[in-house]
Design a protein around this motif. Sequence first.
Motif, mmCIF file in Angstrom:
data_model
loop_
_atom_site.group_PDB
_atom_site.id
_atom_site.type_symbol
_atom_site.label_atom_id
_atom_site.label_comp_id
_atom_site.label_asym_id
_atom_site.label_seq_id
_atom_site.Cartn_x
_atom_site.Cartn_y
_atom_site.Cartn_z
ATOM 1 N N VAL A 33 -4.593 -2.999 1.161
ATOM 2 C CA VAL A 33 -3.143 -3.508 1.411
ATOM 3 C C VAL A 33 -3.180 -5.248 0.989
ATOM 4 O O VAL A 33 -4.404 -5.737 1.490
ATOM 5 N N THR A 61 2.970 -9.608 -0.795
ATOM 6 C CA THR A 61 2.001 -9.329 0.502
ATOM 7 C C THR A 61 2.748 -7.829 1.304
ATOM 8 O O THR A 61 3.811 -7.698 1.309
ATOM 9 N N GLY A 62 1.816 -7.015 1.546
ATOM 10 C CA GLY A 62 2.072 -5.854 1.967
ATOM 11 C C GLY A 62 2.128 -4.587 0.983
ATOM 12 O O GLY A 62 2.149 -3.433 1.530
ATOM 13 N N ASP A 63 1.950 -4.961 -0.052
ATOM 14 C CA ASP A 63 1.767 -3.797 -1.179
ATOM 15 C C ASP A 63 0.399 -2.972 -1.153
ATOM 16 O O ASP A 63 -0.805 -3.553 -0.948
ATOM 17 N N SER A 64 0.640 -1.758 -1.224
ATOM 18 C CA SER A 64 -0.560 -0.969 -1.360
ATOM 19 C C SER A 64 -1.316 -1.013 -2.848
ATOM 20 O O SER A 64 -0.670 -0.981 -3.835
ATOM 21 N N GLY A 69 1.918 -0.285 11.730
ATOM 22 C CA GLY A 69 1.679 -0.639 10.585
ATOM 23 C C GLY A 69 0.428 -1.336 10.315
ATOM 24 O O GLY A 69 0.016 -1.931 11.113
ATOM 25 N N SER A 121 12.361 -1.545 4.719
ATOM 26 C CA SER A 121 11.343 -2.641 4.200
ATOM 27 C C SER A 121 10.650 -3.240 5.643
ATOM 28 O O SER A 121 11.051 -3.516 6.543
ATOM 29 N N ASN A 122 9.282 -3.798 4.927
ATOM 30 C CA ASN A 122 8.489 -4.430 6.073
ATOM 31 C C ASN A 122 9.291 -5.850 6.391
ATOM 32 O O ASN A 122 9.062 -6.153 7.782
ATOM 33 N N ARG A 143 0.944 -6.023 6.619
ATOM 34 C CA ARG A 143 2.286 -5.816 6.202
ATOM 35 C C ARG A 143 3.113 -6.784 7.157
ATOM 36 O O ARG A 143 4.360 -6.322 7.184
ATOM 37 N N THR A 144 2.601 -7.136 8.135
ATOM 38 C CA THR A 144 3.300 -7.978 9.069
ATOM 39 C C THR A 144 3.091 -9.690 9.112
ATOM 40 O O THR A 144 1.857 -9.904 8.529
#
Length: 636
Positions: free
Chosen positions: A101, A81-84, A262, A236-237, A266-267
Amino acid sequence: MQPAEHFARLKRLLDLERAAEREENARELERMPISAREALGKTAARLVLDGVEYGAGGYPLLVLSRSISGEELTPFHGMSTGDSVRASLPPGGETASVDGVLERIDEARAWVAVEGRLPETLPEGRWRVDLLGSDATYRRMTRALEDAAAAKGSRASELREVLLGNVRAEWGTPEPPTFFNPALNEFQKEAVLSALSAKDVAVIHGPPGTGKTTVLVEIIRQAAARGERVLATAPSNIAVDNMLEKLLPPEGRESLRVTRLGHPARTLEALRRGNLRVQVLEDAQYPQVQEMDGWRERLGKRLARSGRGALEGPERREAQTEIRRLWKDARALETSISRRLVQSAQVVLATHGGISSNLVRGRFDLVVLDEASQATEPLSWIALLKGERAVFAGDPMQLPPTLHSKEAAEGGLASTLLERLQTSLPEGLRSLLRVQYRMHEEIMRFPSERFYGGKLIADDSVKAHLASELPGVAATGLTSVPFAFVDTSGTGYEESFDELLQSRANEGEAGLAVRLARELLDAGLPPRDVAILSPYTAQVKRLKAALREPGLEIGTVDGFQGREKEATIVSLVRSNEKGEVGFLADIRRMNVAITRARRLLIVIGDGATLAHHPFYRAFLERVEKAGAHRSAWEWA
């Protein structure tokens, strides 16, 4: 240390690192077959579009899935989770791909939050998702190095001289605060007081489980109570979200005004009300943005008409001009709302690379840098240039920044500001947190002796806790002890090398790890409380293929830094006649591996191979003293 020379050197190293990363990405994308990228977890192919949903912040979500029946790996096994990512559309669509994302993933399905708008019609067929690299963070690092080197006659230049060791850091004597968290221990309180007294910079050394984030949150709340604005950041997130979770007020209760920059994806979902994009949507002015966007879309549909009712001539040109104006005005108002919310926040949170100069303007009274031992110096300068003073927190005894260029790492890019400050700052500005609230005392003992001078103290709440004391867990030979080393010597469990992944695996150890995990689950441990870790990607791949238990996490040691579980099983893999331990020789990796467990740590390894290295020889001696040695033959 001369600033011009120092920052020029960092810029050269940063260029080497970026070139190495690009070369690696290009090699994977252009030369590797899709099957190889899938094995590495960099690509998920043969996906089906299940539909389009809408997530936090109003972003469209592509829902992509693939059946995994009979497959060795889940399609998204290397993604988080959060990867582009880039989602490639099947042929026949308006565009070839869309970037986004990963909003969330499970074994066989992913939700991709698209950046921008989707085409009106999405074609049918097989989709593909690829992990992306980004130039944005490198551009921000380069700009930060240039600005830091050029600063003159400003607070930024003064802080730079302190951080380079050219000027001695100063501190004062603040009024003793009333602590927001009265449960802080004496070492945590000392760290808070040290940070509050610092006129330039302070460092907090937080070994595993010692409540580093808890201390940082207290410092942030104290600064905010003084009327100061705080920028809280980390590489890091997950680290940013850990701070956000402790700073967000309960629903419906007023407290700190907190904004998290962000993409909402990513949250963590439970924290998204703190995300800037979500706050923008809830702002009283946002309906004006929606009104302009709605009118623009209606005009666009009129322009698309043909035949009767179609716009032509001056009317068509006027509509096109109006569409451009509406788009520009809506985005300007959206940006204005965002800037106002950021400017009015008492605490702004972001990853280092996510600090946008377009939104984050002016200076902060305090910059808090968490996970400072995992951020390269150029990355740290993005945040540092925004503040009047800084607090660094981290643990240089855990893993350093991840780098692609060996030349850049050896040239000094792997050395962090935190490490330099730990030796250059006066003692009064350096704090060591000593009481840990995670590990059983026996799990803690070896890392405390080897990495922290034997100074760690297990809190009474954890010093003797066992897995068998958890609700519903039976007392067995494993759950009734805190620590076990399962020795594979003499079993024939030998390592192998995976050419595709350029990594090592050990099939025998993988099978043993699965049997041990099954024993823990059968004893009543919930899968969510168990993790199987290995330093080697190829071993993780093998373990994931051998055990699919929803909730039980399997991953690399590096990827688990900052995390914890009630029970962890660590597969060290190396087993060879030469006694070679490879990159296990970076003993900080072993420190991370050992300290993830709360109540039960099981390490699997070949004692005969490991004993060739002095660190692991000392580890095996501690195993014997603890009576924790077990033979793999017990589970044969």
